[in-house]
Design a protein around this motif. Structure first.
Motif, PDB file in Angstrom:
ATOM      1  N   ASN A 195       7.630  10.689   1.000  1.00  0.00           N
ATOM      2  CA  ASN A 195       7.990   9.490   1.759  1.00  0.00           C
ATOM      3  C   ASN A 195       9.496   9.427   2.007  1.00  0.00           C
ATOM      4  OD1 ASN A 195       5.349   8.684   1.947  1.00  0.00           O
ATOM      5  ND2 ASN A 195       5.492   7.068   0.416  1.00  0.00           N
ATOM      6  N   HIS A 196      10.275   9.845   1.024  1.00  0.00           N
ATOM      7  CA  HIS A 196      11.724   9.887   1.207  1.00  0.00           C
ATOM      8  C   HIS A 196      12.096  10.895   2.284  1.00  0.00           C
ATOM      9  CE1 HIS A 196      15.947  10.932   0.352  1.00  0.00           C
ATOM     10  NE2 HIS A 196      16.052   9.699  -0.106  1.00  0.00           N
ATOM     11  N   ALA A 197      11.459  12.060   2.278  1.00  0.00           N
ATOM     12  CA  ALA A 197      11.746  13.099   3.271  1.00  0.00           C
ATOM     13  C   ALA A 197      11.424  12.633   4.679  1.00  0.00           C
ATOM     14  CB  ALA A 197      10.951  14.363   2.935  1.00  0.00           C
ATOM     15  N   ARG A 198      10.369  11.863   4.825  1.00  0.00           N
ATOM     16  CA  ARG A 198       9.976  11.347   6.143  1.00  0.00           C
ATOM     17  C   ARG A 198      11.079  10.492   6.774  1.00  0.00           C
ATOM     18  NH1 ARG A 198       5.793   6.915   5.285  1.00  0.00           N
ATOM     19  NH2 ARG A 198       7.743   5.949   4.611  1.00  0.00           N
ATOM     20  N   ASP A 199      11.809   9.760   5.946  1.00  0.00           N
ATOM     21  CA  ASP A 199      12.761   8.771   6.452  1.00  0.00           C
ATOM     22  C   ASP A 199      14.218   9.185   6.319  1.00  0.00           C
ATOM     23  OD1 ASP A 199      10.590   7.094   7.004  1.00  0.00           O
ATOM     24  OD2 ASP A 199      10.655   6.173   5.026  1.00  0.00           O
ATOM     25  N   ILE A 246       0.855  -1.200   0.000  1.00  0.00           N
ATOM     26  CA  ILE A 246       0.000   0.000   0.000  1.00  0.00           C
ATOM     27  C   ILE A 246       0.886   1.244   0.000  1.00  0.00           C
ATOM     28  CG2 ILE A 246      -1.743   1.293   1.291  1.00  0.00           C
ATOM     29  CD1 ILE A 246      -2.604  -1.462   2.478  1.00  0.00           C
ATOM     30  N   GLU A 247       1.897   1.255   0.857  1.00  0.00           N
ATOM     31  CA  GLU A 247       2.828   2.381   0.931  1.00  0.00           C
ATOM     32  C   GLU A 247       3.695   2.461  -0.321  1.00  0.00           C
ATOM     33  OE1 GLU A 247       5.311   3.994   4.595  1.00  0.00           O
ATOM     34  OE2 GLU A 247       6.289   2.225   3.739  1.00  0.00           O
ATOM     35  N   LYS A 248       4.107   1.294  -0.843  1.00  0.00           N
ATOM     36  CA  LYS A 248       4.968   1.263  -2.024  1.00  0.00           C
ATOM     37  C   LYS A 248       4.224   1.605  -3.311  1.00  0.00           C
ATOM     38  CE  LYS A 248       8.079  -2.226  -0.072  1.00  0.00           C
ATOM     39  NZ  LYS A 248       8.522  -3.654  -0.133  1.00  0.00           N
ATOM     40  N   CYS A 249       2.917   1.494  -3.296  1.00  0.00           N
ATOM     41  CA  CYS A 249       2.125   1.818  -4.482  1.00  0.00           C
ATOM     42  C   CYS A 249       2.475   3.220  -4.967  1.00  0.00           C
ATOM     43  CB  CYS A 249       0.634   1.718  -4.154  1.00  0.00           C
ATOM     44  SG  CYS A 249      -0.454   2.088  -5.549  1.00  0.00           S
ATOM     45  N   GLU A 250       2.792   3.365  -6.239  1.00  0.00           N
ATOM     46  CA  GLU A 250       3.190   4.663  -6.776  1.00  0.00           C
ATOM     47  C   GLU A 250       2.046   5.674  -6.757  1.00  0.00           C
ATOM     48  OE1 GLU A 250       4.723   3.872 -10.663  1.00  0.00           O
ATOM     49  OE2 GLU A 250       6.494   2.820  -9.915  1.00  0.00           O
ATOM     50  N   LYS A 251       0.811   5.178  -6.713  1.00  0.00           N
ATOM     51  CA  LYS A 251      -0.353   6.057  -6.734  1.00  0.00           C
ATOM     52  C   LYS A 251      -0.772   6.407  -5.296  1.00  0.00           C
ATOM     53  CE  LYS A 251       0.172   4.538 -10.865  1.00  0.00           C
ATOM     54  NZ  LYS A 251      -0.737   3.612 -11.545  1.00  0.00           N
ATOM     55  N   PRO A 252      -1.251   7.628  -5.048  1.00  0.00           N
ATOM     56  CA  PRO A 252      -1.751   7.983  -3.714  1.00  0.00           C
ATOM     57  C   PRO A 252      -2.921   7.083  -3.307  1.00  0.00           C
ATOM     58  CG  PRO A 252      -1.439   9.939  -5.046  1.00  0.00           C
ATOM     59  CD  PRO A 252      -1.281   8.776  -5.970  1.00  0.00           C
ATOM     60  N   VAL A 253      -2.908   6.652  -2.050  1.00  0.00           N
ATOM     61  CA  VAL A 253      -3.954   5.779  -1.515  1.00  0.00           C
ATOM     62  C   VAL A 253      -4.697   6.523  -0.408  1.00  0.00           C
ATOM     63  CG1 VAL A 253      -4.483   3.589  -0.379  1.00  0.00           C
ATOM     64  CG2 VAL A 253      -2.608   3.707  -2.052  1.00  0.00           C
ATOM     65  N   ILE A 254      -6.003   6.702  -0.614  1.00  0.00           N
ATOM     66  CA  ILE A 254      -6.858   7.376   0.372  1.00  0.00           C
ATOM     67  C   ILE A 254      -7.657   6.305   1.092  1.00  0.00           C
ATOM     68  CG2 ILE A 254      -8.684   9.075   0.724  1.00  0.00           C
ATOM     69  CD1 ILE A 254      -7.859  10.237  -2.057  1.00  0.00           C
ATOM     70  N   LEU A 255      -7.444   6.174   2.385  1.00  0.00           N
ATOM     71  CA  LEU A 255      -8.070   5.121   3.175  1.00  0.00           C
ATOM     72  C   LEU A 255      -9.321   5.647   3.874  1.00  0.00           C
ATOM     73  CD1 LEU A 255      -7.539   2.133   4.147  1.00  0.00           C
ATOM     74  CD2 LEU A 255      -6.664   3.166   6.235  1.00  0.00           C
ATOM     75  N   VAL A 256     -10.395   4.867   3.798  1.00  0.00           N
ATOM     76  CA  VAL A 256     -11.648   5.198   4.492  1.00  0.00           C
ATOM     77  C   VAL A 256     -11.933   4.107   5.504  1.00  0.00           C
ATOM     78  CG1 VAL A 256     -14.114   5.607   4.261  1.00  0.00           C
ATOM     79  CG2 VAL A 256     -12.558   6.365   2.455  1.00  0.00           C
ATOM     80  N   MET A 257     -11.962   4.472   6.780  1.00  0.00           N
ATOM     81  CA  MET A 257     -12.232   3.502   7.850  1.00  0.00           C
ATOM     82  C   MET A 257     -13.590   3.771   8.474  1.00  0.00           C
ATOM     83  SD  MET A 257      -8.410   3.383   9.544  1.00  0.00           S
ATOM     84  CE  MET A 257      -8.167   5.143   9.286  1.00  0.00           C
ATOM     85  N   HIS A 258     -14.201   2.701   8.961  1.00  0.00           N
ATOM     86  CA  HIS A 258     -15.492   2.822   9.650  1.00  0.00           C
ATOM     87  C   HIS A 258     -15.620   1.676  10.650  1.00  0.00           C
ATOM     88  CE1 HIS A 258     -16.580  -0.392   6.849  1.00  0.00           C
ATOM     89  NE2 HIS A 258     -17.638  -0.640   7.627  1.00  0.00           N
ATOM     90  N   GLY A 259     -16.506   1.849  11.615  1.00  0.00           N
ATOM     91  CA  GLY A 259     -16.795   0.775  12.561  1.00  0.00           C
ATOM     92  C   GLY A 259     -15.548   0.237  13.243  1.00  0.00           C
ATOM     93  N   ILE A 260     -15.488  -1.082  13.398  1.00  0.00           N
ATOM     94  CA  ILE A 260     -14.352  -1.729  14.049  1.00  0.00           C
ATOM     95  C   ILE A 260     -13.122  -1.606  13.159  1.00  0.00           C
ATOM     96  CG2 ILE A 260     -13.453  -3.930  14.914  1.00  0.00           C
ATOM     97  CD1 ILE A 260     -16.453  -4.744  15.353  1.00  0.00           C
ATOM     98  N   SER A 261     -12.098  -0.994  13.685  1.00  0.00           N
ATOM     99  CA  SER A 261     -10.844  -0.788  12.928  1.00  0.00           C
ATOM    100  C   SER A 261      -9.684  -1.019  13.888  1.00  0.00           C
ATOM    101  CB  SER A 261     -10.782   0.625  12.341  1.00  0.00           C
ATOM    102  OG  SER A 261     -11.872   0.857  11.457  1.00  0.00           O
ATOM    103  N   ILE A 262      -9.355  -2.286  14.110  1.00  0.00           N
ATOM    104  CA  ILE A 262      -8.389  -2.628  15.142  1.00  0.00           C
ATOM    105  C   ILE A 262      -7.265  -3.511  14.593  1.00  0.00           C
ATOM    106  CG2 ILE A 262     -10.131  -2.414  16.955  1.00  0.00           C
ATOM    107  CD1 ILE A 262     -10.272  -5.467  17.089  1.00  0.00           C
ATOM    108  N   GLY A 263      -6.161  -3.567  15.346  1.00  0.00           N
ATOM    109  CA  GLY A 263      -5.066  -4.453  14.989  1.00  0.00           C
ATOM    110  C   GLY A 263      -4.491  -4.145  13.622  1.00  0.00           C
TER     111      GLY A 263
END
Length: 284
Positions: A239-243, A115-132
Protein backbone atom coordinates in the motif's frame (compact mmCIF):
# COMPACT_ATOMS: atom_id res chain seq x y z
CA UNK A 1 -25.26 -18.41 12.49
CA UNK A 2 -23.86 -17.23 15.81
CA UNK A 3 -21.59 -14.20 15.99
CA UNK A 4 -17.89 -14.69 16.70
CA UNK A 5 -16.79 -13.81 20.20
CA UNK A 6 -16.19 -10.08 20.50
CA UNK A 7 -18.54 -9.09 17.69
CA UNK A 8 -21.99 -9.92 19.12
CA UNK A 9 -22.83 -6.23 19.47
CA UNK A 10 -22.92 -5.71 15.70
CA UNK A 11 -26.43 -5.17 14.33
CA UNK A 12 -25.89 -5.07 10.58
CA UNK A 13 -22.97 -7.46 10.11
CA UNK A 14 -22.60 -11.18 10.70
CA UNK A 15 -19.16 -12.27 11.87
CA UNK A 16 -18.06 -15.91 11.90
CA UNK A 17 -14.85 -17.92 11.79
CA UNK A 18 -14.91 -20.58 9.05
CA UNK A 19 -11.35 -21.72 9.78
CA UNK A 20 -8.45 -20.97 12.09
CA UNK A 21 -7.49 -17.29 12.08
CA UNK A 22 -9.98 -16.54 9.27
CA UNK A 23 -12.94 -14.23 9.91
CA UNK A 24 -15.93 -13.96 7.60
CA UNK A 25 -17.87 -10.67 7.71
CA UNK A 26 -21.25 -10.41 5.96
CA UNK A 27 -23.38 -7.33 5.37
CA UNK A 28 -26.75 -8.35 6.78
CA UNK A 29 -29.58 -6.21 5.43
CA UNK A 30 -30.74 -8.31 2.47
CA UNK A 31 -34.37 -7.11 2.64
CA UNK A 32 -33.07 -3.66 1.61
CA UNK A 33 -30.53 -5.02 -0.88
CA UNK A 34 -27.89 -4.40 1.79
CA UNK A 35 -28.16 -0.64 1.20
CA UNK A 36 -26.20 1.41 3.73
CA UNK A 37 -27.57 3.79 6.32
CA UNK A 38 -25.34 6.06 8.43
CA UNK A 39 -25.61 3.63 11.35
CA UNK A 40 -24.32 0.85 9.09
CA UNK A 41 -21.22 2.59 7.81
CA UNK A 42 -20.30 3.70 11.32
CA UNK A 43 -20.67 0.08 12.45
CA UNK A 44 -18.58 -1.09 9.49
CA UNK A 45 -15.75 1.21 10.52
CA UNK A 46 -15.97 -0.01 14.11
CA UNK A 47 -15.92 -3.66 13.03
CA UNK A 48 -12.85 -3.38 10.79
CA UNK A 49 -10.94 -1.29 13.32
CA UNK A 50 -11.57 -4.09 15.81
CA UNK A 51 -10.58 -6.81 13.33
CA UNK A 52 -7.35 -4.96 12.62
CA UNK A 53 -6.09 -5.45 16.17
CA UNK A 54 -7.69 -8.82 16.93
CA UNK A 55 -4.87 -11.39 17.38
CA UNK A 56 -7.31 -14.20 16.52
CA UNK A 57 -7.73 -12.76 13.00
CA UNK A 58 -5.12 -13.06 10.26
CA UNK A 59 -7.29 -12.75 7.14
CA UNK A 60 -10.80 -11.46 6.50
CA UNK A 61 -13.42 -12.51 3.94
CA UNK A 62 -16.03 -9.81 3.35
CA UNK A 63 -19.29 -10.65 1.55
CA UNK A 64 -23.01 -9.97 1.89
CA UNK A 65 -26.08 -11.96 2.89
CA UNK A 66 -28.89 -12.65 0.43
CA UNK A 67 -28.98 -13.65 -3.22
CA UNK A 68 -29.82 -10.38 -4.95
CA UNK A 69 -27.13 -7.88 -3.94
CA UNK A 70 -23.76 -7.29 -2.38
CA UNK A 71 -25.02 -3.77 -1.81
CA UNK A 72 -27.24 -1.35 -3.72
CA UNK A 73 -25.14 1.45 -2.25
CA UNK A 74 -26.46 4.28 -0.15
CA UNK A 75 -29.99 3.99 1.25
CA UNK A 76 -31.16 7.22 -0.40
CA UNK A 77 -34.47 7.33 1.47
CA UNK A 78 -32.77 7.02 4.86
CA UNK A 79 -30.12 9.57 3.85
CA UNK A 80 -32.80 12.07 2.82
CA UNK A 81 -34.71 11.65 6.07
CA UNK A 82 -31.51 12.00 8.08
CA UNK A 83 -30.48 15.23 6.38
CA UNK A 84 -27.44 13.76 4.65
CA UNK A 85 -29.02 14.59 1.29
CA UNK A 86 -30.77 17.92 0.77
CA UNK A 87 -29.91 19.34 4.20
CA UNK A 88 -31.50 18.92 7.60
CA UNK A 89 -33.77 21.93 7.45
CA UNK A 90 -31.54 23.97 9.77
CA UNK A 91 -31.07 27.61 8.82
CA UNK A 92 -27.30 27.76 8.43
CA UNK A 93 -25.22 30.12 6.34
CA UNK A 94 -23.18 28.72 3.47
CA UNK A 95 -19.94 28.30 5.40
CA UNK A 96 -21.57 26.48 8.29
CA UNK A 97 -23.62 24.23 6.02
CA UNK A 98 -20.47 23.42 4.01
CA UNK A 99 -18.54 22.62 7.22
CA UNK A 100 -21.30 20.29 8.34
CA UNK A 101 -21.26 18.48 4.97
CA UNK A 102 -17.45 18.24 5.00
CA UNK A 103 -17.44 16.65 8.44
CA UNK A 104 -20.09 14.12 7.38
CA UNK A 105 -18.16 13.23 4.23
CA UNK A 106 -14.88 12.80 6.13
CA UNK A 107 -16.57 10.58 8.73
CA UNK A 108 -18.09 8.47 5.94
CA UNK A 109 -14.72 8.23 4.14
CA UNK A 110 -12.95 7.24 7.36
CA UNK A 111 -15.47 4.48 8.14
CA UNK A 112 -15.19 2.86 4.71
CA UNK A 113 -11.43 3.44 4.72
CA UNK A 114 -11.08 1.19 7.78
CA UNK A 115 -11.20 -1.74 5.33
CA UNK A 116 -8.01 -0.48 3.67
CA UNK A 117 -6.45 0.48 7.02
CA UNK A 118 -7.16 -2.95 8.50
CA UNK A 119 -3.78 -4.59 9.16
CA UNK A 120 -5.16 -7.94 7.99
CA UNK A 121 -5.69 -8.74 4.27
CA UNK A 122 -9.34 -8.33 3.24
CA UNK A 123 -10.74 -10.55 0.47
CA UNK A 124 -13.96 -9.12 -0.93
CA UNK A 125 -16.66 -11.29 -2.53
CA UNK A 126 -19.27 -9.46 -4.61
CA UNK A 127 -22.43 -10.79 -6.20
CA UNK A 128 -25.61 -9.49 -7.81
CA UNK A 129 -26.20 -5.75 -7.53
CA UNK A 130 -22.90 -4.08 -6.63
CA UNK A 131 -23.26 -0.38 -7.30
CA UNK A 132 -22.29 2.99 -5.85
CA UNK A 133 -20.87 2.41 -2.38
CA UNK A 134 -20.05 -1.17 -3.42
CA UNK A 135 -17.29 0.23 -5.64
CA UNK A 136 -15.95 2.43 -2.82
CA UNK A 137 -15.82 -0.62 -0.55
CA UNK A 138 -14.25 -2.80 -3.24
CA UNK A 139 -11.49 -0.28 -3.89
CA UNK A 140 -10.47 -0.55 -0.21
CA UNK A 141 -10.18 -4.35 -0.28
CA UNK A 142 -6.90 -6.15 -0.96
CA UNK A 143 -8.28 -8.90 -3.20
CA UNK A 144 -11.57 -8.74 -5.11
CA UNK A 145 -13.48 -11.68 -6.56
CA UNK A 146 -17.07 -11.95 -7.74
CA UNK A 147 -19.73 -14.26 -9.09
CA UNK A 148 -20.60 -14.11 -12.77
CA UNK A 149 -24.00 -12.51 -12.06
CA UNK A 150 -22.43 -9.37 -10.53
CA UNK A 151 -23.64 -6.06 -11.97
CA UNK A 152 -21.38 -3.12 -11.21
CA UNK A 153 -21.83 0.62 -11.62
CA UNK A 154 -20.32 3.85 -10.32
CA UNK A 155 -23.76 5.45 -10.00
CA UNK A 156 -23.08 8.79 -8.33
CA UNK A 157 -23.40 11.03 -11.41
CA UNK A 158 -26.89 9.62 -11.90
CA UNK A 159 -27.94 11.08 -8.55
CA UNK A 160 -26.36 14.46 -9.28
CA UNK A 161 -23.03 14.22 -7.47
CA UNK A 162 -19.39 13.22 -7.87
CA UNK A 163 -18.44 10.07 -5.97
CA UNK A 164 -16.78 11.21 -2.74
CA UNK A 165 -16.10 8.15 -0.57
CA UNK A 166 -13.03 6.84 -2.39
CA UNK A 167 -13.79 5.47 -5.87
CA UNK A 168 -12.41 8.45 -7.78
CA UNK A 169 -9.21 8.39 -5.70
CA UNK A 170 -8.56 4.64 -5.64
CA UNK A 171 -10.04 3.12 -8.80
CA UNK A 172 -7.51 4.74 -11.20
CA UNK A 173 -4.72 3.07 -9.21
CA UNK A 174 -6.36 -0.36 -9.34
CA UNK A 175 -7.27 -0.97 -12.99
CA UNK A 176 -5.22 -0.97 -16.17
CA UNK A 177 -7.01 1.80 -18.09
CA UNK A 178 -7.63 5.39 -16.98
CA UNK A 179 -9.83 5.82 -20.05
CA UNK A 180 -12.05 3.00 -18.81
CA UNK A 181 -12.25 4.61 -15.34
CA UNK A 182 -13.50 7.86 -16.87
CA UNK A 183 -15.91 5.92 -19.10
CA UNK A 184 -17.68 4.16 -16.22
CA UNK A 185 -17.50 7.09 -13.80
CA UNK A 186 -18.75 9.77 -16.21
CA UNK A 187 -21.55 7.71 -17.75
CA UNK A 188 -22.59 5.68 -14.67
CA UNK A 189 -23.11 2.77 -17.07
CA UNK A 190 -23.25 -0.73 -15.77
CA UNK A 191 -20.57 -3.33 -16.40
CA UNK A 192 -20.40 -7.02 -15.70
CA UNK A 193 -18.03 -9.54 -14.18
CA UNK A 194 -16.16 -10.30 -17.41
CA UNK A 195 -15.42 -6.62 -18.05
CA UNK A 196 -14.33 -6.18 -14.42
CA UNK A 197 -11.93 -9.11 -14.84
CA UNK A 198 -10.58 -7.79 -18.15
CA UNK A 199 -9.51 -4.44 -16.65
CA UNK A 200 -8.21 -5.98 -13.43
CA UNK A 201 -10.89 -4.72 -11.05
CA UNK A 202 -11.42 -8.32 -9.90
CA UNK A 203 -8.92 -11.17 -10.04
CA UNK A 204 -11.38 -14.07 -10.26
CA UNK A 205 -14.94 -14.66 -11.51
CA UNK A 206 -16.76 -17.71 -10.15
CA UNK A 207 -19.96 -19.38 -11.29
CA UNK A 208 -21.99 -18.60 -8.15
CA UNK A 209 -21.80 -16.54 -4.97
CA UNK A 210 -21.42 -19.74 -2.93
CA UNK A 211 -18.45 -20.85 -5.02
CA UNK A 212 -16.89 -17.38 -4.78
CA UNK A 213 -17.18 -17.42 -0.99
CA UNK A 214 -15.72 -20.93 -0.88
CA UNK A 215 -12.72 -19.84 -2.96
CA UNK A 216 -12.28 -16.72 -0.83
CA UNK A 217 -12.29 -18.71 2.42
CA UNK A 218 -9.68 -21.14 1.04
CA UNK A 219 -7.53 -18.22 -0.09
CA UNK A 220 -7.89 -16.58 3.33
CA UNK A 221 -6.93 -19.84 5.04
CA UNK A 222 -3.78 -20.04 2.93
CA UNK A 223 -2.83 -16.48 3.87
CA UNK A 224 -3.69 -17.10 7.55
CA UNK A 225 -1.34 -20.09 7.66
CA UNK A 226 1.64 -17.86 6.96
CA UNK A 227 3.59 -15.58 9.27
CA UNK A 228 1.35 -12.68 10.40
CA UNK A 229 4.46 -10.52 10.63
CA UNK A 230 5.23 -11.24 6.97
CA UNK A 231 1.64 -10.94 5.75
CA UNK A 232 0.78 -7.72 7.56
CA UNK A 233 4.13 -6.24 6.58
CA UNK A 234 3.56 -7.14 2.93
CA UNK A 235 0.15 -5.43 2.90
CA UNK A 236 1.60 -2.32 4.54
CA UNK A 237 4.55 -2.13 2.14
CA UNK A 238 2.46 -2.73 -0.98
CA UNK A 239 0.00 0.00 0.00
CA UNK A 240 2.89 2.35 0.72
CA UNK A 241 4.47 1.54 -2.66
CA UNK A 242 1.20 2.32 -4.45
CA UNK A 243 1.15 5.87 -3.08
CA UNK A 244 4.88 6.75 -3.06
CA UNK A 245 7.96 6.75 -5.26
CA UNK A 246 10.15 3.68 -5.67
CA UNK A 247 12.97 5.40 -3.76
CA UNK A 248 10.70 6.33 -0.86
CA UNK A 249 9.23 2.82 -0.78
CA UNK A 250 12.63 1.15 -0.71
CA UNK A 251 13.68 3.38 2.18
CA UNK A 252 10.44 2.66 4.06
CA UNK A 253 10.85 -1.08 3.45
CA UNK A 254 14.36 -0.98 4.90
CA UNK A 255 13.18 0.82 8.01
CA UNK A 256 10.22 -1.55 8.37
CA UNK A 257 12.26 -4.72 8.05
CA UNK A 258 15.07 -3.59 10.33
CA UNK A 259 12.51 -4.16 13.08
CA UNK A 260 10.37 -6.95 11.66
CA UNK A 261 13.27 -9.26 10.77
CA UNK A 262 13.92 -9.55 14.50
CA UNK A 263 10.75 -11.67 14.81
CA UNK A 264 11.06 -15.41 15.43
CA UNK A 265 8.86 -15.96 12.35
CA UNK A 266 11.78 -15.57 9.95
CA UNK A 267 13.82 -18.31 11.63
CA UNK A 268 10.79 -20.59 12.07
CA UNK A 269 9.82 -20.34 8.41
CA UNK A 270 13.35 -21.02 7.20
CA UNK A 271 13.80 -24.04 9.46
CA UNK A 272 10.39 -25.45 8.53
CA UNK A 273 11.31 -25.15 4.87
CA UNK A 274 14.51 -27.10 5.45
CA UNK A 275 12.79 -29.75 7.58
CA UNK A 276 9.69 -29.85 5.34
CA UNK A 277 7.38 -29.29 8.31
CA UNK A 278 4.48 -26.92 8.73
CA UNK A 279 5.49 -23.84 10.79
CA UNK A 280 3.35 -22.41 13.59
CA UNK A 281 3.55 -18.71 14.28
CA UNK A 282 2.78 -16.74 17.43
CA UNK A 283 -0.22 -14.42 17.47
CA UNK A 284 0.35 -10.81 16.52
Amino acid sequence: MSQSKGYSDLKYFLVSSPSEYVTHVEINRPSKLNAFTEEMWIELGTAFARLSHDPEVRAVVFSAAGDRAFTAGLDVQAASQGGLIGGSGEKLDGARQATKHRRQIIQFQDCIGQIEKCEKPVILVMHGISIGLAIDIACCADIRICSKDTKFAVKEVDIGMAADIGTLSRLPKIVSSFSWVKDVCLTARGFGADEALAVGFVSQVLETKAKAVEVAVKLAATIASKSPVAVQGTKELLNHARDNTVADSLRYTGIWNQAMLQADDFKSALLSGLKKTKPRFEKL
